[in-house]
Design a protein around this motif. Structure first.
Motif, PDB file in Angstrom:
ATOM      1  N   ASP A 152      29.328  47.717  18.024  1.00  0.00           N
ATOM      2  CA  ASP A 152      29.263  46.255  17.961  1.00  0.00           C
ATOM      3  C   ASP A 152      30.623  45.662  18.331  1.00  0.00           C
ATOM      4  O   ASP A 152      31.646  46.330  18.250  1.00  0.00           O
ATOM      5  N   GLY A 153      30.605  44.410  18.726  1.00  0.00           N
ATOM      6  CA  GLY A 153      31.870  43.714  18.999  1.00  0.00           C
ATOM      7  C   GLY A 153      32.298  43.774  20.447  1.00  0.00           C
ATOM      8  O   GLY A 153      33.055  42.938  20.922  1.00  0.00           O
ATOM      9  N   ILE A 154      31.806  44.793  21.165  1.00  0.00           N
ATOM     10  CA  ILE A 154      32.157  44.919  22.577  1.00  0.00           C
ATOM     11  C   ILE A 154      31.074  44.250  23.417  1.00  0.00           C
ATOM     12  O   ILE A 154      29.891  44.510  23.216  1.00  0.00           O
ATOM     13  N   ARG A 155      31.492  43.388  24.314  1.00  0.00           N
ATOM     14  CA  ARG A 155      30.526  42.741  25.206  1.00  0.00           C
ATOM     15  C   ARG A 155      30.710  43.339  26.608  1.00  0.00           C
ATOM     16  O   ARG A 155      31.700  43.076  27.277  1.00  0.00           O
ATOM     17  N   VAL A 156      29.785  44.189  26.998  1.00  0.00           N
ATOM     18  CA  VAL A 156      29.939  44.862  28.291  1.00  0.00           C
ATOM     19  C   VAL A 156      29.580  43.887  29.414  1.00  0.00           C
ATOM     20  O   VAL A 156      28.438  43.459  29.534  1.00  0.00           O
ATOM     21  N   GLU A 157      30.587  43.547  30.193  1.00  0.00           N
ATOM     22  CA  GLU A 157      30.397  42.548  31.249  1.00  0.00           C
ATOM     23  C   GLU A 157      30.324  43.185  32.631  1.00  0.00           C
ATOM     24  O   GLU A 157      29.708  42.641  33.541  1.00  0.00           O
ATOM     25  N   GLY A 158      31.005  44.337  32.781  1.00  0.00           N
ATOM     26  CA  GLY A 158      31.078  44.892  34.130  1.00  0.00           C
ATOM     27  C   GLY A 158      31.103  46.407  34.167  1.00  0.00           C
ATOM     28  O   GLY A 158      31.373  47.087  33.171  1.00  0.00           O
ATOM     29  N   LEU A 159      30.783  46.918  35.353  1.00  0.00           N
ATOM     30  CA  LEU A 159      30.901  48.347  35.640  1.00  0.00           C
ATOM     31  C   LEU A 159      31.636  48.456  36.960  1.00  0.00           C
ATOM     32  O   LEU A 159      31.288  47.767  37.929  1.00  0.00           O
ATOM     33  N   LEU A 160      32.695  49.292  36.991  1.00  0.00           N
ATOM     34  CA  LEU A 160      33.430  49.407  38.254  1.00  0.00           C
ATOM     35  C   LEU A 160      33.794  50.843  38.569  1.00  0.00           C
ATOM     36  O   LEU A 160      33.845  51.702  37.688  1.00  0.00           O
ATOM     37  N   SER A 161      34.018  51.062  39.858  1.00  0.00           N
ATOM     38  CA  SER A 161      34.546  52.326  40.334  1.00  0.00           C
ATOM     39  C   SER A 161      35.433  52.003  41.536  1.00  0.00           C
ATOM     40  O   SER A 161      35.486  50.853  41.982  1.00  0.00           O
ATOM     41  N   HIS A 162      36.154  53.001  42.017  1.00  0.00           N
ATOM     42  CA  HIS A 162      37.131  52.732  43.079  1.00  0.00           C
ATOM     43  C   HIS A 162      36.942  53.737  44.212  1.00  0.00           C
ATOM     44  O   HIS A 162      36.754  54.928  43.960  1.00  0.00           O
ATOM     45  N   PHE A 163      36.996  53.242  45.452  1.00  0.00           N
ATOM     46  CA  PHE A 163      36.858  54.112  46.620  1.00  0.00           C
ATOM     47  C   PHE A 163      38.145  54.906  46.864  1.00  0.00           C
ATOM     48  O   PHE A 163      39.241  54.355  46.790  1.00  0.00           O
ATOM     49  N   ALA A 164      37.982  56.186  47.208  1.00  0.00           N
ATOM     50  CA  ALA A 164      39.156  57.005  47.527  1.00  0.00           C
ATOM     51  C   ALA A 164      39.568  56.865  48.982  1.00  0.00           C
ATOM     52  O   ALA A 164      40.748  56.962  49.313  1.00  0.00           O
ATOM     53  N   SER A 165      38.614  56.626  49.877  1.00  0.00           N
ATOM     54  CA  SER A 165      38.953  56.697  51.300  1.00  0.00           C
ATOM     55  C   SER A 165      38.131  55.738  52.159  1.00  0.00           C
ATOM     56  O   SER A 165      37.780  56.059  53.288  1.00  0.00           O
ATOM     57  N   ALA A 166      37.867  54.543  51.595  1.00  0.00           N
ATOM     58  CA  ALA A 166      37.067  53.569  52.356  1.00  0.00           C
ATOM     59  C   ALA A 166      37.796  53.082  53.600  1.00  0.00           C
ATOM     60  O   ALA A 166      37.183  52.531  54.508  1.00  0.00           O
ATOM     61  N   ASP A 167      39.110  53.289  53.653  1.00  0.00           N
ATOM     62  CA  ASP A 167      39.892  52.824  54.808  1.00  0.00           C
ATOM     63  C   ASP A 167      39.885  53.841  55.956  1.00  0.00           C
ATOM     64  O   ASP A 167      40.423  53.570  57.023  1.00  0.00           O
ATOM     65  N   GLU A 168      39.266  55.000  55.724  1.00  0.00           N
ATOM     66  CA  GLU A 168      39.238  56.004  56.791  1.00  0.00           C
ATOM     67  C   GLU A 168      38.044  55.801  57.698  1.00  0.00           C
ATOM     68  O   GLU A 168      37.037  55.202  57.305  1.00  0.00           O
TER      69      GLU A 168
END
Ligand SMILES: *Cc1c(COP(=O)(O)O)cnc(C)c1O
Length: 374
Positions: A152-168
């Motif tokens: 309780d007490g936590i309001r989950v607003e988001g889920l994220l991840s990060h690209f390792a090599s989207a610039d390739e």
């Protein structure tokens, strides 16, 4: 006294922001990444400008940065990209900040602090879908979802991840990461966990991977006018925001065979005019630019000769006879129809434009041009 200054063109920042908006349309919100002093561009002024342009979220690394923004009147939601330490929870509650969460012990701490303060704390869950850096490993995400769901007490607003090599050029690993992320969204939904914001796209994702927009995108480098790499499939036009300028501190005529600078690494091959500039590696002008860099003066290119030292750099202006003491010298940015880009400097020093901006941004004297903030 002559000195070096950074100019930050906020009209260029607005243009780059509008390019992001144009790409992502109205479906995805924008989180402007302003960590590390907005990649050296001045966090508070950049955040105010983005806020005035309607940015939906801001992202910083630490709660210290976020508190500076709050003290300066920035009221947008702020995501703490590195999460928080236990002793920062009261600040998070007090200033209405949103930490990312990737540790179960912090999840429990946050929950009890939120209950004690009778204030729900918004969080974004960070999952590592293959980069191998920060975040819950995607194979363990289900347990983490269940834990968070039970607190309780936590309001989950988001889920994220990060690209390792989207610039390739090769996007196969990015597609795999995105597919894992989509599976996570389904897993979460199956246990009744829904997110207002699922997000993955950094600048490279925004430029090359429209499938990754989801509900929120996180541009950093492209806001500052830099492309994340030279390998993109659909590079967008952007305007560099930062200019680094200095002045000619001293001008001198020297005969042929004169050494210049520490170590006498440069010897004039002819009678030469050498301009000494009050800038050096202490200002972020990398010593690797010794005998390699170029600067703009009188709308022409002049080569760095000799070693860059801590506070001084020497350039050869023999071929630009109009140069006078106190003339403006541009080390990064435009002068007349000439331009020195962060990519050009980065190629010479073996790094990326991101690091060039961060290094130059350490210079304290910043002038902000073309602000739209009243
Ligand atoms: C720094 C950062 C970004 C921005 O990346 P760019 O390549 O500069 O667009 C996005 N997301 C996270 C989590 C970051 O740390």
């Amino acid at each position: 006294m002559v000195g070096s200054t950074i100019e930050i063109d906020l009209e260029a920042l607005r243009y780059n922001f509008s390019q992001v908006r144009k790409l992502v349309g109205q479906t995805a919100a924008i989180l402007g990444v302003v960590k590390s002093d907005a990649y050296g561009h001045g966090m508070v002024s950049v955040a105010r400008e983005l806020e005035n342009q309607g940015v939906e979220y801001l992202g910083v690394s630490t709660s210290r940065e976020a508190m500076t923004l709050r003290q300066e009147g920035v009221s947008s939601p702020i995501l703490l990209l590195l999460g928080i330490e236990k002793d920062e929870i009261t600040d998070v509650i007090h200033h209405g900040l949103t930490p990312v969460l990737y540790r179960s012990d912090f999840a429990r701490e946050l929950s009890s602090a939120a209950l004690a303060a009778d204030t729900p704390i918004p969080v974004h869950l960070k999952i590592d879908t293959g980069m191998g850096r920060l975040g819950v490993p995607y194979r363990e995400a289900k347990d983490f979802f269940e834990l968070v769901q039970s607190l309780d007490g936590i309001r989950v607003e988001g889920l994220l991840s990060h690209f390792a090599s989207a610039d390739e050029h090769d996007k196969s690993f990015s597609s795999q990461q995105l597919e894992r992320f989509r599976q996570l969204l389904i897993q979460a939904e199956n246990i009744g966990l829904n997110f207002r914001y699922a997000h993955m796209a950094n600048s490279a994702g925004i430029i090359d991977l429209p499938d990754s927009y989801l509900q929120l995108v996180r541009p950093g480098i492209m806001l500052y006018g830099g492309l994340p790499s030279q390998e993109l499939h659909r590079p967008v036009p952007l305007k560099p925001v930062m200019t680094l300028k200095t002045r000619v501190l001293q001008l001198k005529e020297v005969p042929a065979d004169s050494p210049v600078g520490y170590g006498c690494t440069y010897l004039t091959s002819r009678p030469s005019r050498i301009a000494t500039l009050p800038i050096g590696y202490d200002d972020g002008y990398d010593r690797l630019l010794s005998n390699k860099g170029e600067v703009l003066v009188r709308n022409r290119r002049a080569p760095v000769v000799g070693r860059v030292s801590m506070c001084l750099t020497t350039v050869d202006v023999t071929d630009i006879p109009e140069v006078q003491p106190d003339d403006e010298v541009v080390l990064l940015g435009k002068q007349g129809d000439q331009e020195i880009t962060a990519d050009e400097i980065a190629a010479k020093t073996g790094t990326i434009n991101y690091e060039i901006f961060c290094n130059f941004g350490g210079l304290r004297k910043k002038h902000f041009l073309n602000s739209s903030v009243p």
